[in-house]
Design a protein around this motif. Structure first.
Motif, mmCIF file in Angstrom:
data_model
loop_
_atom_site.group_PDB
_atom_site.id
_atom_site.type_symbol
_atom_site.label_atom_id
_atom_site.label_comp_id
_atom_site.label_asym_id
_atom_site.label_seq_id
_atom_site.Cartn_x
_atom_site.Cartn_y
_atom_site.Cartn_z
ATOM 1 N N THR A 94 0.842 -1.200 0.000
ATOM 2 C CA THR A 94 0.000 0.000 0.000
ATOM 3 C C THR A 94 0.873 1.244 0.000
ATOM 4 O O THR A 94 1.892 1.295 0.692
ATOM 5 N N ILE A 95 0.472 2.255 -0.787
ATOM 6 C CA ILE A 95 1.136 3.550 -0.751
ATOM 7 C C ILE A 95 0.126 4.599 -0.295
ATOM 8 O O ILE A 95 -1.089 4.394 -0.376
ATOM 9 N N ILE A 106 -2.781 2.574 -12.594
ATOM 10 C CA ILE A 106 -2.568 1.258 -11.986
ATOM 11 C C ILE A 106 -1.122 0.824 -12.179
ATOM 12 O O ILE A 106 -0.469 0.321 -11.252
ATOM 13 N N ASP A 107 -0.602 1.026 -13.388
ATOM 14 C CA ASP A 107 0.781 0.665 -13.678
ATOM 15 C C ASP A 107 1.736 1.447 -12.787
ATOM 16 O O ASP A 107 2.719 0.889 -12.277
ATOM 17 N N TYR A 108 1.448 2.724 -12.574
ATOM 18 C CA TYR A 108 2.310 3.547 -11.726
ATOM 19 C C TYR A 108 2.370 3.005 -10.299
ATOM 20 O O TYR A 108 3.453 2.869 -9.717
ATOM 21 N N VAL A 109 1.216 2.671 -9.726
ATOM 22 C CA VAL A 109 1.191 2.176 -8.344
ATOM 23 C C VAL A 109 1.913 0.835 -8.247
ATOM 24 O O VAL A 109 2.677 0.592 -7.297
ATOM 25 N N HIS A 110 1.696 -0.047 -9.205
ATOM 26 C CA HIS A 110 2.413 -1.328 -9.204
ATOM 27 C C HIS A 110 3.918 -1.100 -9.270
ATOM 28 O O HIS A 110 4.690 -1.774 -8.576
ATOM 29 N N ARG A 111 4.358 -0.170 -10.112
ATOM 30 C CA ARG A 111 5.791 0.114 -10.216
ATOM 31 C C ARG A 111 6.338 0.669 -8.910
ATOM 32 O O ARG A 111 7.439 0.308 -8.480
ATOM 33 N N ALA A 112 5.577 1.570 -8.301
ATOM 34 C CA ALA A 112 6.035 2.175 -7.046
ATOM 35 C C ALA A 112 6.230 1.116 -5.969
ATOM 36 O O ALA A 112 7.202 1.166 -5.200
ATOM 37 N N ILE A 113 5.327 0.160 -5.925
ATOM 38 C CA ILE A 113 5.419 -0.897 -4.914
ATOM 39 C C ILE A 113 6.519 -1.896 -5.268
ATOM 40 O O ILE A 113 7.326 -2.276 -4.415
ATOM 41 N N ASP A 114 6.575 -2.313 -6.535
ATOM 42 C CA ASP A 114 7.592 -3.284 -6.948
ATOM 43 C C ASP A 114 9.007 -2.732 -6.795
ATOM 44 O O ASP A 114 9.937 -3.467 -6.443
ATOM 45 N N ALA A 115 9.171 -1.440 -7.080
ATOM 46 C CA ALA A 115 10.499 -0.825 -6.980
ATOM 47 C C ALA A 115 10.827 -0.409 -5.560
ATOM 48 O O ALA A 115 11.942 0.055 -5.289
ATOM 49 N N GLN A 116 9.864 -0.540 -4.661
ATOM 50 C CA GLN A 116 10.025 -0.160 -3.255
ATOM 51 C C GLN A 116 10.496 1.285 -3.111
ATOM 52 O O GLN A 116 11.297 1.623 -2.237
#
Length: 383
Positions: free
Chosen positions: A114-115, A136-146
């Motif tokens: 969660t961000i 959606i892609d942005y949030v997934h990237r933010a989480i995957d890239a930590q």
């Protein structure tokens, strides 16, 4: 938005964003605009609400993991049942609506999936990316890239970091960034309004290939356009405008294909004058045949994909008939009659790796492009 629970149903969070098989859980907390604005109280409120909202995101995630389907209702009142993939990753976004957010508020939470951001930053993100799929892609990237944000109301820092990496990848490998570094110019904004109009005023309310409103087909059609990166979407909108203008000037059909990589989605367009058709039903039938024919050609050239046609027929009285056709799946199973395919190819040309070729270029010994299995000289050349 609800999920079944026994004989009744249960509401799922403050909202879900779902596009192309991926989704987000949204949870919003709002602070009264009349509440005290001293930094200490605002910080305490923010940290408390982040904890509450994060727990609610976890609860929604558990509910979705056990739910077989979602009952959705669009803003136009159309109902849609969407099957839930229990293996799907459901990141959360906690949105804090707090006017006058002071600096220095820690925006981390204890859920790695969660961000947290302010509602103002959420609006700014949507305005820059301009698509549900892109957000959606942005949030997934933010989480995957930590790349976990530390300070609230500073989402621009994280966005700039991810957008720079996205643009560098595009510079090396080609394509279009899904996270643009710069916003659109006023001229580009005006062009984009054309495509937005196709979505909002045409696809969302137009009957599809079955002549009726189909909420699932409408959703899939909108997803195809929504997935186009904003820079490419401007070019697509410009092509649509040129096509409409050309059809009005030359008085006959104008068609085209836009490949949307890497999602294997294809956007087709077909514009014509009503004087060339006996009725809207005849034009709609031709639009279906055109889409099926191009879908099969594109599958041959690029492999399986999804083909969406935007079709428009105008009259001298400025009345416009619009429809869309969505075709996906194995093109060989379409069972398109050879005469229907030939009529499309004769009118619009054959789609090849080298571009559009007219049927006049066919040699007698060539296989007939109608896919009858016969040579051209023994098939449509003899008619």
């Amino acid at each position: 938005m609800t999920v079944p629970k026994g004989r009744s149903s249960r509401e799922v969070s403050d909202g879900l964003l779902i596009s192309l098989g991926r989704g987000l859980i949204l949870q919003t907390k709002a602070r009264s605009p009349h509440a005290p604005r001293d930094a200490g109280r605002q910080t305490a409120w923010a940290r408390k609400q982040i904890g509450k909202a994060t727990d609610q995101v976890r609860g929604t995630r558990r509910t979705l993991a056990s739910a077989p389907e979602l009952q959705l209702t669009s803003r136009r009142g159309h109902s849609l049942t969407l099957s839930v993939d229990n293996e799907r990753k459901w990141p959360g976004v906690v949105l804090l609506n707090m006017p006058g957010c002071p600096s220095g508020i820690d925006a981390t939470c204890d859920d790695p999936e969660t961000i947290v951001m302010t509602l103002d930053d959420w609006y700014a993100l949507n305005d820059r990316v301009r698509s549900t799929s892109g957000v959606i892609d942005y949030v997934h990237r933010a989480i995957d890239a930590q790349t976990r944000q530390i300070e609230l109301a500073k989402e621009v820092v994280r966005y700039t970091h991810l957008a720079a990496a996205d643009n560098e990848l595009v510079r090396r490998e080609g394509g279009y960034p899904s996270l643009p570094l710069a916003g659109l110019s006023p001229q580009e904004e005006q062009v984009m309004a054309t495509l937005d109009d196709w979505i909002d005023s045409d696809i969302a309310v137009a009957a599809g290939q079955n002549g009726e409103l189909d909420p699932d087909a409408t959703r899939r059609a909108i997803e195809v356009i929504d997935a186009i990166p904003v820079a490419l979407r401007v070019e697509v909108a410009q092509a649509l405008l040129r096509g409409v203008h050309k059809a009005d000037v030359v008085g006959h059909a104008v068609s085209g294909v836009c490949q949307i990589h890497p999602s294997h989605h294809r956007l087709l367009f077909l514009f014509d004058q009503a004087a060339n058709w006996g009725s809207t039903e005849e034009f709609a039938a031709h639009a279906l045949g055109y889409t099926a024919t191009r879908h099969q050609e594109l599958d041959d050239l690029h492999g399986p994909g999804v083909s969406l046609l935007l079709a428009r027929m105008s009259t001298e009285s400025d009345h416009v008939f619009r429809t869309f056709v969505l075709v996906e799946g194995d093109a060989a199973k379409l069972q398109l009659p050879s005469d229907v395919r030939w009529s499309v190819l004769e009118r619009h040309g054959m789609l090849t790796s080298g571009g559009i070729r007219p049927t006049d270029c066919l040699q007698e010994d060539d296989p007939c492009p109608c896919r009858s299995g016969r040579k051209y000289m023994h098939c449509h050349a003899a008619r």
